[in-house]
Design a protein around this motif. Structure first.
Motif, mmCIF file in Angstrom:
data_model
loop_
_atom_site.group_PDB
_atom_site.id
_atom_site.type_symbol
_atom_site.label_atom_id
_atom_site.label_comp_id
_atom_site.label_asym_id
_atom_site.label_seq_id
_atom_site.Cartn_x
_atom_site.Cartn_y
_atom_site.Cartn_z
ATOM 1 N N ASP A 1 -7.957 1.420 3.597
ATOM 2 C CA ASP A 1 -8.167 2.750 3.904
ATOM 3 C C ASP A 1 -9.588 3.003 3.656
ATOM 4 O O ASP A 1 -10.233 2.677 2.503
ATOM 5 C CB ASP A 1 -7.238 3.757 3.395
ATOM 6 C CG ASP A 1 -6.117 4.288 4.320
ATOM 7 O OD1 ASP A 1 -5.930 3.767 5.349
ATOM 8 O OD2 ASP A 1 -5.478 5.146 3.805
ATOM 9 N N ARG B 1 0.862 -1.047 -0.086
ATOM 10 C CA ARG B 1 0.114 -0.086 -0.049
ATOM 11 C C ARG B 1 0.944 1.147 0.211
ATOM 12 O O ARG B 1 2.125 1.071 0.162
ATOM 13 C CB ARG B 1 -0.836 -0.039 1.231
ATOM 14 C CG ARG B 1 0.086 0.166 2.441
ATOM 15 C CD ARG B 1 -0.882 0.754 3.371
ATOM 16 N NE ARG B 1 -0.136 0.238 4.705
ATOM 17 C CZ ARG B 1 -0.742 -0.117 5.980
ATOM 18 N NH1 ARG B 1 -1.954 -0.188 6.002
ATOM 19 N NH2 ARG B 1 0.019 -0.451 6.924
ATOM 20 N N ARG B 2 0.304 2.268 0.005
ATOM 21 C CA ARG B 2 1.182 3.479 -0.203
ATOM 22 C C ARG B 2 2.390 3.497 0.853
ATOM 23 O O ARG B 2 1.786 3.354 2.082
ATOM 24 C CB ARG B 2 0.234 4.880 -0.035
ATOM 25 C CG ARG B 2 1.173 6.121 -0.261
ATOM 26 C CD ARG B 2 -0.021 6.961 -0.459
ATOM 27 N NE ARG B 2 0.570 8.374 -0.855
ATOM 28 C CZ ARG B 2 0.302 9.357 -1.018
ATOM 29 N NH1 ARG B 2 -1.194 9.507 -1.069
ATOM 30 N NH2 ARG B 2 0.692 10.301 -1.601
ATOM 31 N N LYS C 1 -10.804 8.681 1.911
ATOM 32 C CA LYS C 1 -10.995 8.046 0.624
ATOM 33 C C LYS C 1 -10.467 6.317 0.576
ATOM 34 O O LYS C 1 -9.474 6.085 1.262
ATOM 35 C CB LYS C 1 -9.919 8.586 -0.434
ATOM 36 C CG LYS C 1 -10.093 8.741 -1.653
ATOM 37 C CD LYS C 1 -8.764 9.513 -2.340
ATOM 38 C CE LYS C 1 -9.184 10.704 -2.667
ATOM 39 N NZ LYS C 1 -7.799 11.414 -3.559
ATOM 40 N N GLU D 1 -2.187 -1.305 -6.418
ATOM 41 C CA GLU D 1 -3.062 -0.641 -5.542
ATOM 42 C C GLU D 1 -4.156 -0.034 -6.287
ATOM 43 O O GLU D 1 -4.301 0.148 -7.522
ATOM 44 C CB GLU D 1 -2.300 0.665 -5.251
ATOM 45 C CG GLU D 1 -0.858 0.470 -4.372
ATOM 46 C CD GLU D 1 -0.520 2.071 -4.050
ATOM 47 O OE1 GLU D 1 -0.832 2.728 -3.663
ATOM 48 O OE2 GLU D 1 0.497 2.074 -4.659
ATOM 49 N N LYS E 1 -8.977 3.063 0.012
ATOM 50 C CA LYS E 1 -7.782 2.660 -0.850
ATOM 51 C C LYS E 1 -7.470 1.260 -0.340
ATOM 52 O O LYS E 1 -7.942 0.721 0.680
ATOM 53 C CB LYS E 1 -6.659 3.354 -0.191
ATOM 54 C CG LYS E 1 -6.407 4.986 -0.436
ATOM 55 C CD LYS E 1 -5.311 5.540 -0.039
ATOM 56 C CE LYS E 1 -5.512 7.053 0.038
ATOM 57 N NZ LYS E 1 -4.799 7.748 1.228
ATOM 58 N N GLU F 1 -7.547 3.132 -5.635
ATOM 59 C CA GLU F 1 -7.871 4.236 -4.914
ATOM 60 C C GLU F 1 -9.201 4.812 -5.387
ATOM 61 O O GLU F 1 -9.555 4.863 -6.571
ATOM 62 C CB GLU F 1 -6.830 5.406 -4.941
ATOM 63 C CG GLU F 1 -7.091 6.366 -3.966
ATOM 64 C CD GLU F 1 -5.672 7.168 -4.058
ATOM 65 O OE1 GLU F 1 -4.473 6.744 -3.895
ATOM 66 O OE2 GLU F 1 -6.072 8.539 -4.255
ATOM 67 N N THR G 1 -5.647 -2.892 -2.052
ATOM 68 C CA THR G 1 -4.547 -3.607 -2.702
ATOM 69 C C THR G 1 -5.393 -4.755 -3.257
ATOM 70 O O THR G 1 -6.191 -5.404 -2.664
ATOM 71 C CB THR G 1 -3.579 -3.962 -1.811
ATOM 72 O OG1 THR G 1 -2.938 -2.768 -1.416
ATOM 73 C CG2 THR G 1 -2.458 -4.989 -2.562
ATOM 74 N N PHE H 1 -3.334 10.373 -8.963
ATOM 75 C CA PHE H 1 -3.046 9.074 -8.710
ATOM 76 C C PHE H 1 -1.996 8.562 -9.609
ATOM 77 O O PHE H 1 -1.155 7.724 -9.309
ATOM 78 C CB PHE H 1 -4.197 8.199 -8.667
ATOM 79 C CG PHE H 1 -4.084 6.760 -8.490
ATOM 80 C CD1 PHE H 1 -3.716 6.283 -7.154
ATOM 81 C CD2 PHE H 1 -4.064 5.762 -9.404
ATOM 82 C CE1 PHE H 1 -3.817 4.820 -7.035
ATOM 83 C CE2 PHE H 1 -4.368 4.458 -9.290
ATOM 84 C CZ PHE H 1 -4.001 4.146 -7.957
#
Ligand SMILES: Nc1nc2c(ncn2[C@@H]2O[C@H](COP(=O)(O)OP(=O)(O)OP(=O)(O)O)[C@@H](O)[C@H]2O)c(=O)[nH]1
Length: 588
Positions: free
Chosen positions: A253, A86-87, A229, A320, A231, A322, A233, A333
Motif C-alpha cells: 500500500d 497484511r492487514r 500511508k 507487518e 504499508k 507501516e 510485509t 499501530f
C-alpha cells in the motif's frame, strides 16, 4: 480516475507441478514490439507491466485495462499465505493454482485450495503440462483455444477427461469450476485454463483472466492505495555485506520514501525505525556493475524492495510494517497489531488442543481449518512449544484433546520428556495439510479403539440351551453341556430363565478339555453354573438368557444394535421383553 495499484499474485501448487517453470516462462517472454515496457525485477517479486501482458495476449485481448501490471511474488505459494499477511488477510490479492493435469490433485494442491478458501482469495487454475497429453500438438505461446482447434478428437477427449476430474476435485472443496471458455460469470465459477509452462500455450488466456479478475474483484481495494500511508510485509531479514541487517519487503500500500519513520510489528512489541535506504535490484543489463542493487528515493505499491534501516535485529519474517508520522500513529499501530493478534488467538474453547505456529497467518489458517473439522482449540499462539503448553494440554479432560499441534515451530528443550510424562501427544509438521491429516487420522483411530473398548466391556446378550444328555454334575457348580443358540457367552455372566427368574452364574467354560473365555453362536461346550441344582432349579433341556445388566442393555439398545448378529438381536429383543413384562421402562 485514481490510479490503481499493481495486484500481487501468488502461485500455488504441489511440488513439481510447474510453479517455477511457469514464472520463468512468463519472465523470459520476449516480445518483439519495441513499445512494450520491459519486465521489472523486484526483490522477491517480478512485475509484468500491462503493456507486456497485452502483447502476450494480443490475439485474444478483450478487456479494458485499469491496472498497471501484475506483481508475481516468488515466495512459495502456501508460505505466501501462511507467513505473509497484511492487514485483514493474505498478502496476495490473487492466485494461480497450478496443477499438473496428468497427475491431478495432490496433497499440497488440497492444502492450497483450503488456504485460498480460508483467505477468500480469487484464483485461476492453471491445468499445466498439456504438452504431455499423448498426441498433443504444441505450438509456442499459442492461445489455448487456437492450440485446441488443432488437436484430434481423441487427444481432445483425453484433456477433457482430465479437466472434468479437476472440476470434481474443486467441487469437493465447495468451488464450482469449468474450463474458462465455458464460463459466463467469472465471479461465480473458478476458471480452469489448460496451459503448458514449457511451450507457453494457454499463457495468454491465463494472464488475461488474471487481469480480468483483478479488475472485477479488486478494483475498490486497489484504488487510492498508491497515495496512502506506506504499508508492507517483511519477506526476509538478511545481513548484506556493507549494509548490515536489511529487510526484504513487499510494499502493498502507499508510497514509501527514504527518511520515513516506520513501525514494525515485532514478536513482543513494536519496533520503530527510519528508512535509510530503499534498494531495488539493478536491471539485468547493468549486471556488470559491482553492486547488485540500485538506490532509489521512493517506491510505490505494489513493489518488492530491500530496506536499509537501524534496529532491525528483532524483526521477524512475516511481520507487518507501516509508515508512521507521530506518537499517535505508533500507538494506533501498536493497538491494532495487538488487537488483531488477540482476535485471532483468543477465539478458544475451555477444552481443546493446544496450537502453536510460526506466524499469525499460519495461526489463522490452522484455526480455521480445525474449526472446519470440529476440533476444539484451548490455546492458539505464535511461538515455540514450551513446557507450559504441555501442562495446558494435559489438563484436558478428554484424552483426544491432550494434544499439541506444532506447525513450523521448535520444541523447546525438555518438552518431549514432559509430554511423555503427562501423556500428551505432539504433532509437529511443516505442511498444514499433513499436520491436519495426521491429527484427524489419530483421532479417528483413537475413537475407534475407544468404541471397541466400550463394546468389549459390555455384557452382551446370548441365548443358550442346556443339553440334557450332557449333564456332568448336578450342583456346586452344576456342569452341563450347552449350545449357544444366539450371541456369545462369556464367563461370570448371570443367567435367567424365560420367566425372568435367576438361573445362576457362569463360572467357567470348557471346550474339548480346554478352558475358554468366550463361546460363539452355534458352538457346543461344557459350562459350570454356580448357584443352581439341575433337577431342582433347572430342567435338563432349558433355554436360558444372559442377564444383561440394565445400564449395558440401554447402551446396547441405543447405540450398538448394529454390532450384534441377526440371531443375537432377536435373542436380545426376547430378553428385553422378559424384563419389560415386569417393568415396561426397564433399560429405557
Ligand atoms: N512437459 C512439461 N514439463 C513441465 C511443464 N511445467 C513444468 N514442467 C517440468 O516439471 C518439472 C517441475 O517443474 P518446476 O517448475 O520445477 O515445479 P515447481 O512446482 O516449481 O516445483 P517446486 O519448486 O519443487 O515446488 C520440471 O522438470 C519442469 O521442466 C510443462 O508445462 N510441460
Amino acid at each position: 480516475m485514481k490510479q490503481l495499484r499493481t495486484p500481487i499474485v501468488s502461485v500455488l501448487g504441489h511440488v513439481d507441478h510447474g510453479k517455477t517453470t511457469l514464472l520463468d516462462k512468463i519472465r523470459r517472454t520476449r516480445v518483439t514490439a519495441k513499445e512494450a515496457g520491459g519486465i521489472t525485477q523486484h526483490i522477491g517479486a517480478t512485475e509484468i507491466p500491462i503493456d507486456l501482458i497485452k502483447q502476450i495476449c494480443k490475439d485474444i485481448w478483450n478487456v479494458k485495462v485499469t491496472i498497471p501490471g501484475l506483481l508475481f511474488i516468488d515466495t512459495p505459494g502456501h508460505k505466501a499465505f501462511t507467513n505473509l499477511r497484511r492487514r485483514g488477510g493474505a498478502l496476495a490479492d490473487l492466485a494461480i493454482l497450478i496443477v499438473d493435469v496428468n497427475e491431478g490433485f495432490k496433497p499440497q494442491t488440497e492444502e492450497a485450495v483450503s488456504i485460498l478458501r480460508t483467505f477468500k482469495t480469487p484464483f485461476v487454475v492453471a491445468a499445466n503440462k498439456i504438452d504431455r497429453i499423448p498426441g498433443w500438438q504444441s505450438s509456442e505461446y499459442a492461445p489455448f483455444l487456437k492450440s485446441w482447434a488443432q488437436q484430434d478428437d481423441f487427444t481432445k477427449q483425453k484433456l477433457e477427461n482430465k479437466i472434468y476430474e479437476l472440476i470434481g476435485d474443486l467441487y469437493r472443496f465447495g468451488f464450482s469450476a469449468d474450463r474458462f471458455d465455458r464460463i459466463k460469470d467469472f465471479t461465480r465459477t473458478v476458471a480452469i485454463v489448460p496451459i503448458s509452462a514449457i511451450t507457453g500455450e494457454g499463457i495468454p488466456e491465463l494472464l488475461m483472466i488474471l487481469v480480468g479478475l483483478a479488475q472485477k474483484y479488486l478494483e475498490e481495494n486497489l484504488r487510492l492505495q498508491v497515495e496512502g500511508k506506506a504499508k508492507g510485509t517483511i519477506l526476509e531479514v538478511k545481513e548484506e555485506k556493507g549494509l548490515g541487517i536489511t529487510c526484504d519487503v513487499i510494499l502493498y500500500d502507499g508510497t514509501l520514501k527514504v527518511g520515513d519513520t516506520i513501525a514494525i510489528a515485532g514478536k513482543d512489541d513494536v519496533i520503530v525505525t527510519h528508512v535509510k535506504g530503499i534498494l531495488k535490484p539493478r536491471p539485468a543489463k547493468e549486471m556488470r556493475v559491482e553492486s547488485k542493487f540500485q538506490s532509489v528515493k521512493s517506491v510505490t505499491a505494489a513493489a518488492g524492495v530491500k530496506l536499509v534501516a537501524p534496529n532491525l535485529e528483532g524483526v521477524l519474517a512475516g511481520s507487518e510494517f507501516e509508515a508512521v508520522e507521530s506518537e499517535e500513529d505508533i500507538k494506533n499501530f501498536r493497538e491494532r497489531v495487538k488487537k488483531e493478534y488477540e482476535e485471532i488467538s483468543i477465539q478458544t474453547d475451555e477444552e481443546g488442543v493446544v496450537l502453536k505456529t510460526d506466524t499469525l497467518g499460519s495461526l489463522e489458517a490452522l484455526i480455521n481449518e480445525l474449526k472446519e473439522i470440529e476440533i476444539p482449540i484451548k490455546k492458539a499462539e505464535v511461538g515455540d512449544v514450551d513446557k507450559r503448553d504441555v501442562v495446558e494440554a494435559s489438563a484436558n479432560r478428554d484424552e483426544l484433546n491432550r494434544v499439541i499441534l506444532a506447525f513450523n515451530v521448535k520444541l523447546l528443550p525438555g518438552v518431549e520428556e514432559e509430554a511423555a510424562k503427562y501423556g500428551v501427544r505432539i504433532f509437529k509438521e511443516d505442511i498444514i495439510y499433513t499436520l491436519l491429516d495426521k491429527v484427524k487420522q489419530w483421532r479417528e483411530e483413537e475413537k475407534l479403539a475407544r468404541e471397541r473398548q466400550k463394546i468389549e466391556a459390555l455384557v452382551k446378550p446370548a441365548k443358550i440351551k442346556l443339553l440334557k444328555e450332557f449333564i456332568f454334575r448336578r450342583s456346586k457348580p452344576a456342569v452341563v453341556g450347552v449350545k449357544i443358540l444366539a450371541g456369545e457367552l462369556r464367563k461370570d455372566v448371570r443367567l435367567i430363565k424365560p420367566d425372568g427368574s435367576p438361573a445362576g452364574v457362569v463360572r467357567s467354560m470348557q471346550k474339548e478339555g480346554e478352558n475358554v473365555s468366550v463361546a460363539k453362536e452355534g458352538e457346543e461346550l461344557a459350562v459350570a453354573i454356580d448357584g443352581v441344582t439341575i433337577g431342582r432349579h433347572l430342567e435338563g433341556d432349558e433355554v436360558l438368557y444372559v442377564d444383561v445388566p440394565e445400564r449395558h442393555a440401554k447402551i446396547l439398545e441405543r447405540d450398538l444394535m448394529d454390532t450384534l448378529s441377526e440371531e443375537a438381536k432377536k435373542a436380545f429383543k426376547e430378553f428385553l421383553e422378559i424384563k419389560r413384562k415386569e417393568n415396561p421402562f426397564w433399560g429405557k
